[in-house]
Write a protein that holds these residues in place. Structure first.
Motif, PDB file in Angstrom:
ATOM      1  N   LYS A 346       0.831  -1.195   0.000  1.00 17.90           N
ATOM      2  CA  LYS A 346       0.000   0.000   0.000  1.00 17.90           C
ATOM      3  C   LYS A 346       0.870   1.250   0.000  1.00 17.90           C
ATOM      4  CE  LYS A 346      -4.248  -1.650   2.207  1.00 17.90           C
ATOM      5  NZ  LYS A 346      -5.258  -1.322   3.231  1.00 17.90           N
ATOM      6  N   ILE A 347       0.291   2.349  -0.457  1.00 23.85           N
ATOM      7  CA  ILE A 347       0.952   3.641  -0.374  1.00 23.85           C
ATOM      8  C   ILE A 347       0.365   4.379   0.819  1.00 23.85           C
ATOM      9  CG2 ILE A 347       1.337   5.865  -1.508  1.00 23.85           C
ATOM     10  CD1 ILE A 347       1.127   4.402  -4.189  1.00 23.85           C
ATOM     11  N   ILE A 348       1.188   4.642   1.825  1.00 25.55           N
ATOM     12  CA  ILE A 348       0.728   5.318   3.036  1.00 25.55           C
ATOM     13  C   ILE A 348       1.584   6.566   3.229  1.00 25.55           C
ATOM     14  CG2 ILE A 348       0.466   5.158   5.541  1.00 25.55           C
ATOM     15  CD1 ILE A 348      -1.460   3.350   4.047  1.00 25.55           C
ATOM     16  N   THR A 349       0.928   7.729   3.305  1.00 27.21           N
ATOM     17  CA  THR A 349       1.655   8.987   3.525  1.00 27.21           C
ATOM     18  C   THR A 349       1.778   9.326   5.003  1.00 27.21           C
ATOM     19  OG1 THR A 349      -0.418  10.218   3.234  1.00 27.21           O
ATOM     20  CG2 THR A 349       0.991   9.925   1.292  1.00 27.21           C
ATOM     21  N   GLY A 350       0.926   8.732   5.829  1.00 28.26           N
ATOM     22  CA  GLY A 350       1.019   8.984   7.269  1.00 28.26           C
ATOM     23  C   GLY A 350      -0.335   9.019   7.942  1.00 28.26           C
ATOM     24  N   PHE A 351      -0.320   9.317   9.250  1.00 23.54           N
ATOM     25  CA  PHE A 351      -1.538   9.427  10.047  1.00 23.54           C
ATOM     26  C   PHE A 351      -1.898  10.898  10.233  1.00 23.54           C
ATOM     27  CE2 PHE A 351      -0.268   5.171  10.894  1.00 23.54           C
ATOM     28  CZ  PHE A 351      -1.372   4.475  11.359  1.00 23.54           C
ATOM     29  N   SER A 352      -3.178  11.173  10.341  1.00 25.53           N
ATOM     30  CA  SER A 352      -3.629  12.551  10.523  1.00 25.53           C
ATOM     31  C   SER A 352      -3.200  13.074  11.894  1.00 25.53           C
ATOM     32  CB  SER A 352      -5.154  12.629  10.413  1.00 25.53           C
ATOM     33  OG  SER A 352      -5.760  11.983  11.524  1.00 25.53           O
ATOM     34  N   ASP A 353      -3.175  14.403  12.034  1.00 27.66           N
ATOM     35  CA  ASP A 353      -2.814  15.022  13.316  1.00 27.66           C
ATOM     36  C   ASP A 353      -3.770  14.591  14.420  1.00 27.66           C
ATOM     37  OD1 ASP A 353      -0.736  16.302  12.088  1.00 27.66           O
ATOM     38  OD2 ASP A 353      -1.779  18.224  11.840  1.00 27.66           O
ATOM     39  N   GLY A 354      -5.038  14.383  14.059  1.00 20.65           N
ATOM     40  CA  GLY A 354      -6.034  13.976  15.060  1.00 20.65           C
ATOM     41  C   GLY A 354      -5.709  12.620  15.664  1.00 20.65           C
ATOM     42  N   ILE A 355      -5.308  11.670  14.807  1.00 16.02           N
ATOM     43  CA  ILE A 355      -4.967  10.331  15.305  1.00 16.02           C
ATOM     44  C   ILE A 355      -3.674  10.388  16.130  1.00 16.02           C
ATOM     45  CG2 ILE A 355      -4.331   7.983  14.669  1.00 16.02           C
ATOM     46  CD1 ILE A 355      -6.145   8.155  12.287  1.00 16.02           C
ATOM     47  N   ILE A 356      -2.700  11.138  15.645  1.00 16.72           N
ATOM     48  CA  ILE A 356      -1.441  11.266  16.392  1.00 16.72           C
ATOM     49  C   ILE A 356      -1.706  11.878  17.768  1.00 16.72           C
ATOM     50  CG2 ILE A 356       0.799  12.424  16.501  1.00 16.72           C
ATOM     51  CD1 ILE A 356       0.785  10.132  14.553  1.00 16.72           C
ATOM     52  N   THR A 382      -7.202   0.773   6.176  1.00 16.47           N
ATOM     53  CA  THR A 382      -7.402   2.067   5.519  1.00 16.47           C
ATOM     54  C   THR A 382      -7.624   1.926   4.013  1.00 16.47           C
ATOM     55  OG1 THR A 382      -6.550   4.311   5.335  1.00 16.47           O
ATOM     56  CG2 THR A 382      -4.960   2.518   5.057  1.00 16.47           C
ATOM     57  N   LYS A 383      -8.385   2.865   3.475  1.00 16.02           N
ATOM     58  CA  LYS A 383      -8.636   2.887   2.031  1.00 16.02           C
ATOM     59  C   LYS A 383      -8.007   4.109   1.378  1.00 16.02           C
ATOM     60  CE  LYS A 383     -12.991   0.322   2.467  1.00 16.02           C
ATOM     61  NZ  LYS A 383     -14.464   0.343   2.246  1.00 16.02           N
ATOM     62  N   SER A 384      -7.278   4.884   2.194  1.00 18.09           N
ATOM     63  CA  SER A 384      -6.633   6.077   1.639  1.00 18.09           C
ATOM     64  C   SER A 384      -5.168   6.126   2.076  1.00 18.09           C
ATOM     65  CB  SER A 384      -7.351   7.349   2.123  1.00 18.09           C
ATOM     66  OG  SER A 384      -7.272   7.447   3.539  1.00 18.09           O
ATOM     67  N   ALA A 385      -4.377   6.951   1.407  1.00 15.36           N
ATOM     68  CA  ALA A 385      -2.958   7.053   1.727  1.00 15.36           C
ATOM     69  C   ALA A 385      -2.743   7.767   3.057  1.00 15.36           C
ATOM     70  CB  ALA A 385      -2.218   7.795   0.615  1.00 15.36           C
ATOM     71  N   ASP A 386      -3.609   8.752   3.341  1.00 20.34           N
ATOM     72  CA  ASP A 386      -3.518   9.478   4.605  1.00 20.34           C
ATOM     73  C   ASP A 386      -4.551   8.893   5.566  1.00 20.34           C
ATOM     74  OD1 ASP A 386      -2.688  11.453   6.423  1.00 20.34           O
ATOM     75  OD2 ASP A 386      -4.382  12.725   5.869  1.00 20.34           O
ATOM     76  N   ILE A 387      -4.081   8.288   6.623  1.00 18.27           N
ATOM     77  CA  ILE A 387      -4.987   7.595   7.547  1.00 18.27           C
ATOM     78  C   ILE A 387      -5.605   8.611   8.503  1.00 18.27           C
ATOM     79  CG2 ILE A 387      -5.151   5.797   9.310  1.00 18.27           C
ATOM     80  CD1 ILE A 387      -2.719   4.458   8.032  1.00 18.27           C
ATOM     81  N   ASP A 388      -6.901   8.859   8.348  1.00 16.28           N
ATOM     82  CA  ASP A 388      -7.585   9.839   9.198  1.00 16.28           C
ATOM     83  C   ASP A 388      -8.975   9.380   9.623  1.00 16.28           C
ATOM     84  OD1 ASP A 388      -8.911   9.972   6.820  1.00 16.28           O
ATOM     85  OD2 ASP A 388      -8.681  12.135   6.514  1.00 16.28           O
ATOM     86  N   ASP A 389      -9.236   8.095   9.528  1.00 16.64           N
ATOM     87  CA  ASP A 389     -10.553   7.550   9.861  1.00 16.64           C
ATOM     88  C   ASP A 389     -10.887   7.827  11.336  1.00 16.64           C
ATOM     89  OD1 ASP A 389     -12.819   5.927  10.358  1.00 16.64           O
ATOM     90  OD2 ASP A 389     -12.247   4.657   8.665  1.00 16.64           O
ATOM     91  N   MET A 390     -12.057   8.380  11.575  1.00 13.15           N
ATOM     92  CA  MET A 390     -12.474   8.730  12.930  1.00 13.15           C
ATOM     93  C   MET A 390     -12.614   7.508  13.835  1.00 13.15           C
ATOM     94  SD  MET A 390     -12.677  11.839  13.829  1.00 13.15           S
ATOM     95  CE  MET A 390     -13.686  11.603  15.286  1.00 13.15           C
ATOM     96  N   GLN A 391     -12.821   6.324  13.230  1.00 16.58           N
ATOM     97  CA  GLN A 391     -13.004   5.139  14.081  1.00 16.58           C
ATOM     98  C   GLN A 391     -11.741   4.855  14.902  1.00 16.58           C
ATOM     99  OE1 GLN A 391     -12.942   1.153  12.445  1.00 16.58           O
ATOM    100  NE2 GLN A 391     -12.312   1.937  10.423  1.00 16.58           N
ATOM    101  N   PHE A 392     -10.584   5.190  14.340  1.00 17.52           N
ATOM    102  CA  PHE A 392      -9.333   4.963  15.069  1.00 17.52           C
ATOM    103  C   PHE A 392      -9.199   5.942  16.229  1.00 17.52           C
ATOM    104  CE2 PHE A 392      -8.125   3.514  10.674  1.00 17.52           C
ATOM    105  CZ  PHE A 392      -8.158   2.163  10.976  1.00 17.52           C
ATOM    106  N   ILE A 393      -9.611   7.200  15.997  1.00 16.73           N
ATOM    107  CA  ILE A 393      -9.570   8.200  17.068  1.00 16.73           C
ATOM    108  C   ILE A 393     -10.523   7.794  18.188  1.00 16.73           C
ATOM    109  CG2 ILE A 393     -10.046  10.602  17.672  1.00 16.73           C
ATOM    110  CD1 ILE A 393      -9.157  11.386  14.878  1.00 16.73           C
ATOM    111  N   LYS A 394     -11.734   7.375  17.824  1.00 14.66           N
ATOM    112  CA  LYS A 394     -12.717   6.964  18.829  1.00 14.66           C
ATOM    113  C   LYS A 394     -12.219   5.753  19.625  1.00 14.66           C
ATOM    114  CE  LYS A 394     -16.826   8.699  16.424  1.00 14.66           C
ATOM    115  NZ  LYS A 394     -18.090   8.345  15.721  1.00 14.66           N
ATOM    116  N   MET A 395     -11.578   4.826  18.917  1.00  8.34           N
ATOM    117  CA  MET A 395     -11.045   3.638  19.579  1.00  8.34           C
ATOM    118  C   MET A 395     -10.025   4.022  20.658  1.00  8.34           C
ATOM    119  SD  MET A 395      -8.949   0.463  17.873  1.00  8.34           S
ATOM    120  CE  MET A 395     -10.127   0.353  16.523  1.00  8.34           C
ATOM    121  N   LEU A 396      -9.124   4.933  20.302  1.00  4.96           N
ATOM    122  CA  LEU A 396      -8.101   5.373  21.249  1.00  4.96           C
ATOM    123  C   LEU A 396      -8.715   6.167  22.399  1.00  4.96           C
ATOM    124  CD1 LEU A 396      -5.336   6.438  18.710  1.00  4.96           C
ATOM    125  CD2 LEU A 396      -5.172   4.561  20.347  1.00  4.96           C
TER     126      LEU A 396
END
Length: 467
Positions: A346-356, A382-396
């Protein structure tokens, strides 16, 4: 090598036996000291290289009182005792002994423990010199890529661990790696082997917690055909497999008590005998052990042999939990994201600031292992290069809230209360430990005792200065 040794023992027969053992081995033995006062006088007059020190002596002074003076003079000492109850052990370990012999002991036990103690003292001198030179230069030697890929982060405690690795790895000294589950103890063991003079020899790993008690002895030392029911073939044990190389005993705290005795003999005498065999096999193996248990507590409560503890604890390395080095989380996340992006194509550019931000707020009780699994799952889903899915933030956020709820309802342990108290005092003194106005003075303890407790309780600079 001939050394001048002082025996401090008020029991005539035991003192005489020790003198004979030492003289037969070629050492010079000082006049036996029967009391604490005699011990202090003789050590002052003759400056022994090492002292064999009974804890319980006749008179006002105990062996522990003598040890404090010897420590200040940088004279190595080994405790002699038949008693290893919690109170005695706590008092003894605060003096940072160079070894511990449990009565009754054999000649080999005594001589091997002396050898280790003298080796440890020499390494302490080297360590102090190394720290001074490192402080002067501000740099450390370059590490090979095979080590750098295993040590990720910039935390100050991690830099200190790297310095320790550079110093101890080439020596062949036994190393005990301590830390919570998931902090990377196996990675540090790998680095020790890679940086050692045995790097081209076998590196054998065994997880003592993963094997049934009935199989551990066979795994470690091997067995002969027909030695027991089901032994259809000869088995070569891990110690034989590791000859001339390194053996990593992971989760050593899980080793059954009856096997601790045999392991101690193997470590001291450097020989094994397979189950069902009368033939002794010589081995030359470097020992690295690891545990997520509080081994000092295990010793004090009788579940771990005190002499084995001191045999393994020649050079301890304590790994900080991830919650004490949170500034390394973005670096670790980036590393694992690239790792799993390659694995899953996969091509991953990174995680969003919200997840970090959510990651930084979470305490990661499973440490680096839990973080790695979280990143693996996120990259996989993830389905995008920039991981910003809210489900990950909610999980944390849910995990963080759950831990906060648990903490608010739990009764703090004695260690937790002591840790909080020391941290509060260190904040008050702005991190100063020694001298007038230092934390040691506020707490009414010696600076060496306070430093020992700081290491034991895992108090880092980050915990002091960043709430």
């Amino acid at each position: 090598m001939k050394k001048r040794i002082l025996v401090v023992e008020d029991q005539f027969i035991e003192a005489n036996n020790l003198q004979i053992m030492l003289e037969n081995a070629g050492h010079e033995v000082c006049p036996i000291a029967r009391s604490g006062a005699e011990a202090l006088k003789t050590s002052e007059e003759l400056s022994p290289d090492l002292v064999l020190l009974d804890i319980f002596l006749k008179g006002k002074l105990t062996g522990i009182d003598i040890a404090k003076v010897l420590r200040e003079k940088n004279i190595a000492f080994i405790y002699l005792s038949a008693n290893s109850d919690r109170k005695t052990f706590e008092a003894a370990k605060d003096t940072q002994p160079y070894g511990f012999l449990v009565k009754p002991y054999r000649e080999k036990d005594v001589l091997n423990t002396i050898e280790i103690a003298l080796h440890l003292q020499a390494n302490i001198v080297k360590h102090n010199y190394y720290k001074i030179k490192s402080a002067e230069s501000g740099t450390s030697e370059d590490l090979p890529a095979s080590v750098l890929k295993r040590i990720i982060g910039w935390d100050t405690s991690l830099k200190d661990i790297i310095s320790q690795l550079q110093m101890v790895a080439p020596t062949g000294t036994s190393v005990l790696i301590l830390g919570e589950s998931g902090t990377g103890k196996e990675q540090i063991a790998d680095c020790l082997h890679i940086l050692s003079k045995r790097k081209d020899k076998p590196f054998v790993k065994i997880n003592c917690a993963a094997l049934p008690a009935t199989l551990i002895e066979s795994e470690l030392f091997g067995h002969e055909r027909g030695a027991f029911t089901g032994a259809f073939d000869r088995k070569i044990g891990k110690f034989e497999q590791a000859d001339l190389g390194t053996i990593f005993l992971d989760e050593i705290g899980e080793l059954p008590t009856e096997l601790q005795v045999k392991l101690l003999r193997v470590l001291q005498e450097k020989e094994v005998d397979r189950i069902g065999s009368n033939r002794v096999i010589k081995t030359d193996v470097r020992i690295i052990a690891a545990s997520n248990r509080d081994l000092e507590k295990e010793v004090a409560e009788g579940r771990f042999r005190i002499d084995l503890y001191y045999r393994l604890n020649v050079f301890p390395i304590t790994l900080p939990p991830l919650r004490y080095r949170k500034e390394d989380i973005p670096t670790l996340v980036d590393h694992f994201a690239k790792l799993y992006a390659r694995e899953f194509s996969k091509i991953i550019t990174g995680f969003s600031d919200g997840i970090i931000h959510a990651m930084m707020a979470y305490d990661w009780p499973g440490n680096i292992r839990e973080l790695r699994h979280f990143v693996e799952r996120a990259v996989l889903l993830t389905k995008s290069a920039d991981i910003d899915d809210m489900q990950f933030i909610k999980m944390l956020q849910q995990r963080t809230a759950a831990i906060a709820g648990t903490d608010s309802n739990r009764i703090k342990s004695m260690d937790d209360n002591e840790r909080d108290n020391i941290v509060a005092v260190l904040r008050k003194t702005n991190g100063k430990i020694f001298g007038k106005g230092g934390a040691a003075e506020f707490l009414g303890v010696s600076a060496s005792t306070l430093n020992s407790r700081i290491r034991k309780l895992g108090i880092s600079k980050e915990r002091i200065f960043y709430k």
